[in-house]
Write an enzyme that holds these catalytic residues in place. Structure first.
Site, mmCIF file in Angstrom:
data_model
loop_
_atom_site.group_PDB
_atom_site.id
_atom_site.type_symbol
_atom_site.label_atom_id
_atom_site.label_comp_id
_atom_site.label_asym_id
_atom_site.label_seq_id
_atom_site.Cartn_x
_atom_site.Cartn_y
_atom_site.Cartn_z
ATOM 1 N N CYS A 197 0.832 -1.208 0.000
ATOM 2 C CA CYS A 197 0.000 0.000 0.000
ATOM 3 C C CYS A 197 0.870 1.263 0.000
ATOM 4 O O CYS A 197 1.985 1.272 0.530
ATOM 5 C CB CYS A 197 -0.874 0.043 1.245
ATOM 6 N N GLU A 240 0.535 4.018 1.705
ATOM 7 C CA GLU A 240 0.826 4.563 3.039
ATOM 8 C C GLU A 240 2.071 3.916 3.625
ATOM 9 O O GLU A 240 2.932 4.588 4.191
ATOM 10 C CB GLU A 240 -0.337 4.303 4.004
ATOM 11 N N CYS A 289 -6.520 1.072 4.589
ATOM 12 C CA CYS A 289 -6.887 -0.290 4.997
ATOM 13 C C CYS A 289 -6.470 -0.523 6.458
ATOM 14 O O CYS A 289 -5.664 0.221 7.029
ATOM 15 C CB CYS A 289 -6.234 -1.319 4.078
ATOM 16 N N CYS A 328 -2.663 -0.779 7.148
ATOM 17 C CA CYS A 328 -1.955 0.507 7.197
ATOM 18 C C CYS A 328 -2.273 1.250 8.483
ATOM 19 O O CYS A 328 -1.416 1.936 9.046
ATOM 20 C CB CYS A 328 -2.308 1.354 5.982
HETATM 21 N N1 THU Z 1 -4.241 0.308 -1.319
HETATM 22 C C1 THU Z 1 -3.396 1.235 -0.773
HETATM 23 O O1 THU Z 1 -2.383 1.593 -1.376
HETATM 24 N N2 THU Z 1 -3.714 1.752 0.440
HETATM 25 C C2 THU Z 1 -4.799 1.390 1.174
HETATM 26 O O2 THU Z 1 -4.945 1.812 2.318
HETATM 27 C C3 THU Z 1 -5.812 0.503 0.598
HETATM 28 C C4 THU Z 1 -5.444 -0.156 -0.680
HETATM 29 C C5 THU Z 1 -3.886 -0.293 -2.607
HETATM 30 C C6 THU Z 1 -3.538 -1.742 -2.512
HETATM 31 C C7 THU Z 1 -3.826 -2.212 -3.928
HETATM 32 O O3 THU Z 1 -2.678 -1.988 -4.710
HETATM 33 C C8 THU Z 1 -4.933 -1.289 -4.416
HETATM 34 O O4 THU Z 1 -4.965 -0.206 -3.487
HETATM 35 C C9 THU Z 1 -6.302 -1.943 -4.463
HETATM 36 O O5 THU Z 1 -6.618 -2.543 -3.271
#
Ligand code: THU
Length: 159
Positions: free
Chosen positions: A67, A69, A106, A109
């Site tokens: 992710c 973050e 999420c 994170c």
């Molecule tokens: N994702 C993030 O980068 N941060 C989050 O807090 C939630 C999800 C990304 C992970 C994945 O590459 C895409 O978003 C779809 O889930």
């Protein structure tokens, strides 16, 4: 402060937050989101004004994806281990799209943000866009994860 603070639009936020939204948006352009097509950007500010950004980086082996973050947080820890984080912003857009779409961090994170707050012994602000397209500002990552598992559970110490 009462969490969350709500803002109807970006212009209602303070200048520093707007700047971090801009940097997070730029970072989202560097996402490697070939599988989800969901580009996330994160920008955090350190106590001396340094800005560190991150974008999600996916992998053909899906669970290895990271992710935005966490990319930003770990980069900050590696490059500026002694500087506290004061604010973190997360934004998202669809691959190829121009406009921001809502994205709230999420659970994984949120847990990692809490680890950082624990390490630096000081909360930092978190800003993101909710499903109803409003912006929320939290004064601490703790507001994002009530009843969280923490070092106190592992060490058997009281909070
Ligand atoms: N994702 C993030 O980068 N941060 C989050 O807090 C939630 C999800 C990304 C992970 C994945 O590459 C895409 O978003 C779809 O889930």
């Amino acid at each position: 402060m009462k969490d969350p603070e709500m803002f109807e639009q970006i212009d209602d936020l303070d200048q520093e937050s707007r700047y971090l939204i801009h940097k997070a948006k730029e970072a989202a352009n560097h996402a490697h989101a070939n599988y989800s097509k969901f580009c996330v950007g994160a920008a955090l500010m350190l106590e001396d004004g340094t800005v560190i950004t991150g974008a999600n980086y996916e992998n053909a082996s899906y669970p290895l994806s990271m992710c935005a973050e966490r990319v930003a947080l770990y980069a900050a820890a590696a490059q500026h281990p002694d500087k506290r984080i004061t604010k973190l912003v997360v934004v998202a857009k669809k691959k190829g799209g121009k406009e921001l779409v809502p994205a709230t961090s999420c659970g994984g994170c949120r847990q990692v943000m809490l680890e950082f707050e624990g390490n630096q012994k000081k909360p930092f602000e978190v800003i993101m866009q909710t499903d109803d397209h409003k912006w929320i500002k939290l004064s601490s990552a703790q507001s994002l994860l009530p009843f969280a598992f923490s070092r106190h559970n592992v060490e058997g110490t009281k909070k």
